[in-house]
Design an enzyme around this catalytic site. Structure first.
Site, PDB file in Angstrom:
ATOM      1  N   ASP A   1     -10.264   7.099   5.635  1.00  0.00           N
ATOM      2  CA  ASP A   1      -8.954   8.716   5.949  1.00  0.00           C
ATOM      3  C   ASP A   1      -9.753   9.315   6.716  1.00  0.00           C
ATOM      4  OD1 ASP A   1      -6.188   9.117   4.506  1.00  0.00           O
ATOM      5  OD2 ASP A   1      -6.874  10.927   5.891  1.00  0.00           O
TER       6      ASP A   1
ATOM      7  N   ASP B   1     -11.145   8.509  11.482  1.00  0.00           N
ATOM      8  CA  ASP B   1     -10.884   8.779  11.634  1.00  0.00           C
ATOM      9  C   ASP B   1      -9.592   7.678  13.350  1.00  0.00           C
ATOM     10  OD1 ASP B   1      -8.682   9.750  14.566  1.00  0.00           O
ATOM     11  OD2 ASP B   1      -9.548  11.080  14.328  1.00  0.00           O
ATOM     12  N   VAL B   2      -8.909   7.193  12.484  1.00  0.00           N
ATOM     13  CA  VAL B   2      -8.341   5.540  13.189  1.00  0.00           C
ATOM     14  C   VAL B   2      -8.221   5.339  15.073  1.00  0.00           C
ATOM     15  CG1 VAL B   2      -7.173   5.129  11.466  1.00  0.00           C
ATOM     16  CG2 VAL B   2      -5.499   5.567  12.635  1.00  0.00           C
TER      17      VAL B   2
ATOM     18  N   ASN C   1      -2.464   1.673   7.586  1.00  0.00           N
ATOM     19  CA  ASN C   1      -1.213   1.784   6.779  1.00  0.00           C
ATOM     20  C   ASN C   1      -1.123   4.259   7.491  1.00  0.00           C
ATOM     21  OD1 ASN C   1       0.170   3.073   4.588  1.00  0.00           O
ATOM     22  ND2 ASN C   1      -2.054   4.302   4.406  1.00  0.00           N
TER      23      ASN C   1
ATOM     24  N   TYR D   1       8.056   9.434  16.604  1.00  0.00           N
ATOM     25  CA  TYR D   1       8.027   8.818  15.477  1.00  0.00           C
ATOM     26  C   TYR D   1       8.502   7.150  15.421  1.00  0.00           C
ATOM     27  CZ  TYR D   1       7.247   7.006  10.876  1.00  0.00           C
ATOM     28  OH  TYR D   1       6.748   6.751   9.107  1.00  0.00           O
TER      29      TYR D   1
ATOM     30  N   LYS E   1       6.491   2.877  15.916  1.00  0.00           N
ATOM     31  CA  LYS E   1       6.629   1.961  14.414  1.00  0.00           C
ATOM     32  C   LYS E   1       7.290   1.185  15.216  1.00  0.00           C
ATOM     33  CE  LYS E   1       4.901   4.623  11.534  1.00  0.00           C
ATOM     34  NZ  LYS E   1       3.836   3.623  10.276  1.00  0.00           N
TER      35      LYS E   1
ATOM     36  N   THR F   1       5.631  10.085  -0.746  1.00  0.00           N
ATOM     37  CA  THR F   1       4.360  10.363  -0.898  1.00  0.00           C
ATOM     38  C   THR F   1       4.558  11.228  -0.792  1.00  0.00           C
ATOM     39  OG1 THR F   1       4.944   9.959   1.371  1.00  0.00           O
ATOM     40  CG2 THR F   1       4.830   7.965   0.662  1.00  0.00           C
TER      41      THR F   1
HETATM   42  P1  NAI Z   1       0.300   9.631   3.162  1.00  0.00           P
HETATM   43  O1  NAI Z   1       1.417  11.245   2.175  1.00  0.00           O
HETATM   44  O2  NAI Z   1      -0.787   9.186   1.991  1.00  0.00           O
HETATM   45  O3  NAI Z   1      -0.367  10.174   3.697  1.00  0.00           O
HETATM   46  C1  NAI Z   1      -0.749   9.557   5.230  1.00  0.00           C
HETATM   47  C2  NAI Z   1      -2.233   9.842   5.237  1.00  0.00           C
HETATM   48  O4  NAI Z   1      -2.850   9.331   6.842  1.00  0.00           O
HETATM   49  C3  NAI Z   1      -3.052  11.125   5.207  1.00  0.00           C
HETATM   50  O5  NAI Z   1      -3.760  10.537   3.804  1.00  0.00           O
HETATM   51  C4  NAI Z   1      -3.787  11.387   6.006  1.00  0.00           C
HETATM   52  O6  NAI Z   1      -4.831  11.983   5.639  1.00  0.00           O
HETATM   53  C5  NAI Z   1      -4.167  10.069   7.201  1.00  0.00           C
HETATM   54  N1  NAI Z   1      -3.962   9.956   8.529  1.00  0.00           N
HETATM   55  C6  NAI Z   1      -3.171  10.710   9.122  1.00  0.00           C
HETATM   56  N2  NAI Z   1      -4.157  10.491  10.589  1.00  0.00           N
HETATM   57  C7  NAI Z   1      -5.049   9.747  10.728  1.00  0.00           C
HETATM   58  C8  NAI Z   1      -5.898   9.466  11.478  1.00  0.00           C
HETATM   59  N3  NAI Z   1      -6.427  10.135  12.263  1.00  0.00           N
HETATM   60  N4  NAI Z   1      -6.702   9.134  11.266  1.00  0.00           N
HETATM   61  C9  NAI Z   1      -7.358   8.420   9.525  1.00  0.00           C
HETATM   62  N5  NAI Z   1      -6.642   8.753   8.836  1.00  0.00           N
HETATM   63  C10 NAI Z   1      -5.435   9.565   9.051  1.00  0.00           C
HETATM   64  O7  NAI Z   1       1.688   8.953   3.731  1.00  0.00           O
HETATM   65  P2  NAI Z   1       2.725   8.082   3.455  1.00  0.00           P
HETATM   66  O8  NAI Z   1       3.909   8.535   3.526  1.00  0.00           O
HETATM   67  O9  NAI Z   1       2.443   7.109   2.147  1.00  0.00           O
HETATM   68  O10 NAI Z   1       2.333   6.871   4.960  1.00  0.00           O
HETATM   69  C11 NAI Z   1       1.310   5.759   4.914  1.00  0.00           C
HETATM   70  C12 NAI Z   1       2.065   5.227   5.648  1.00  0.00           C
HETATM   71  O11 NAI Z   1       3.659   4.507   5.611  1.00  0.00           O
HETATM   72  C13 NAI Z   1       2.502   5.900   6.714  1.00  0.00           C
HETATM   73  O12 NAI Z   1       1.751   4.877   8.652  1.00  0.00           O
HETATM   74  C14 NAI Z   1       4.221   6.568   7.028  1.00  0.00           C
HETATM   75  O13 NAI Z   1       4.207   6.189   8.978  1.00  0.00           O
HETATM   76  C15 NAI Z   1       4.761   5.249   6.581  1.00  0.00           C
HETATM   77  N6  NAI Z   1       5.661   5.021   6.218  1.00  0.00           N
HETATM   78  C16 NAI Z   1       6.335   5.921   5.366  1.00  0.00           C
HETATM   79  C17 NAI Z   1       7.429   6.416   4.701  1.00  0.00           C
HETATM   80  C18 NAI Z   1       7.926   7.445   3.435  1.00  0.00           C
HETATM   81  O14 NAI Z   1       9.268   7.493   3.714  1.00  0.00           O
HETATM   82  N7  NAI Z   1       6.772   8.080   3.420  1.00  0.00           N
HETATM   83  C19 NAI Z   1       8.675   5.332   5.203  1.00  0.00           C
HETATM   84  C20 NAI Z   1       8.099   4.426   6.012  1.00  0.00           C
HETATM   85  C21 NAI Z   1       6.957   4.793   6.358  1.00  0.00           C
END
Ligand code: NAI
Length: 273
Positions: free
Chosen positions: A43, A69-70, A96, A178, A182, A213
């Site tokens: 992360d 950083d991805v 993710n 977004y 995706k 989340t």
């Molecule tokens: P989360 O609340 O865990 O936040 C995302 C994480 O990604 C954070 O820890 C952030 O620091 C990290 N991050 C952001 N940019 C980054 C980078 N450049 N390099 C490394 N890490 C980075 O997020 P959540 O909601 O659990 O989302 C996880 C995945 O699920 C995402 O790809 C999101 O788009 C997807 N998703 C989430 C949904 C939701 O309703 N929460 C629905 C559908 C998909």
């Protein structure tokens, strides 16, 4: 012990503290460790990531935090190299990491969007915003696969899970950049799945619906918004991050050994309508 002797890297996995709302990556880290895997949580939120990994270790699990950083190719290369040096192999990659909003303005510019709804639209999408979304989701997933696959080949196989969204499958009134990013992840998963199927390297995408989340906090802490969104979901509620993690676990484990190029929708029936 469905993940015994497997080494996994999960991006965007910092949000996994015990007793708090976990992100999908953090919840997946706990699920993998519970089933015997060694997990690398990657992360950019170093403080939170270190704390989550430490909490997992306190329970006897094998977890390490790495700053990644991805969007950074050199960092990906170094990270995969050091994991393989330390563990001898890499079996599972979960792409993710994610980012939601791409508009940071305050709606006071008469030529800009006047509210959050408008900011989602293509007329107000900026090149910077689009590049940011494509960077984290598409470029990030591409780089992860590029550097993980040669290591999986040495191991005789592996499993890659790309976390897309229901918004990557159907058109919805959401952030233009977004949903575009995706959808890119979804298609790239299928392309790469075909390229490496004969080498037993499986690539699948998961498509969560609304999930509780940290990143989605405003979508479920505002009662009006929650009621409006859940009225469109047959199961009448959002997912818990653990419910998404369990599906990712299945795709990472050998139980899904004949599944590749597939998409798993986890949305309480939302997209079935
Ligand atoms: P989360 O609340 O865990 O936040 C995302 C994480 O990604 C954070 O820890 C952030 O620091 C990290 N991050 C952001 N940019 C980054 C980078 N450049 N390099 C490394 N890490 C980075 O997020 P959540 O909601 O659990 O989302 C996880 C995945 O699920 C995402 O790809 C999101 O788009 C997807 N998703 C989430 C949904 C939701 O309703 N929460 C629905 C559908 C998909």
């Amino acid at each position: 012990m469905r993940m015994r002797s497997k080494t996994a890297i999960i991006t965007g996995a910092a949000t996994g503290l015990k007793g708090e709302i976990r992100g999908i990556g953090g919840a997946t880290a706990w699920a993998f460790v519970r089933e015997g895997a060694t997990v690398y949580l990657a992360d950019i939120n170093d403080e939170l990531g270190e704390r989550t990994a430490a909490q997992i270790r306190e329970t006897g699990g094998s977890a390490h935090y790495v700053h990644l950083d991805v969007t950074d190719e050199a960092l990906w290369q170094n990270t995969i190299d050091s994991i393989v040096k330390a563990e001898g192999a890499l079996d599972v990659l979960v792409n993710n990491a994610g980012t939601g909003r791409d508009y940071d303005g305050d709606y006071t510019d008469p030529d800009g969007p006047q509210n959050a709804e408008e900011a989602l639209k293509v007329e107000f999408t900026t090149v910077e915003g689009l590049d940011r979304q494509l960077g984290v989701h598409v470029r990030g997933a591409m780089l992860g696969m590029k550097y993980a696959i040669p290591e999986m080949r040495k191991r005789g196989g592996g499993s890659i899970i790309n976390v897309s969204s229901i918004h990557g499958i159907v058109g919805v009134d959401t952030i233009t950049s977004y949903s575009t990013a995706k959808a890119g992840m979804r298609h790239m998963s299928k392309t790469v799945a075909i390229q490496y199927a004969s080498e037993n390297i499986r690539v699948n995408s998961v498509h969560p619906g609304y999930t509780k989340t940290p990143a989605a906090l405003p979508l479920f802490t505002d009662p009006e918004l929650y009621a409006d969104r859940t009225s469109q979901i047959p199961m009448g509620r959002y997912a818990e991050s653990e419910e998404i993690a369990n599906s990712i676990l299945f795709l990472a484990s050998d139980e899904s050994s004949y599944i590749t190029g597939a998409e798993l929708v986890i949305d309480g029936g939302h997209n079935a309508q």
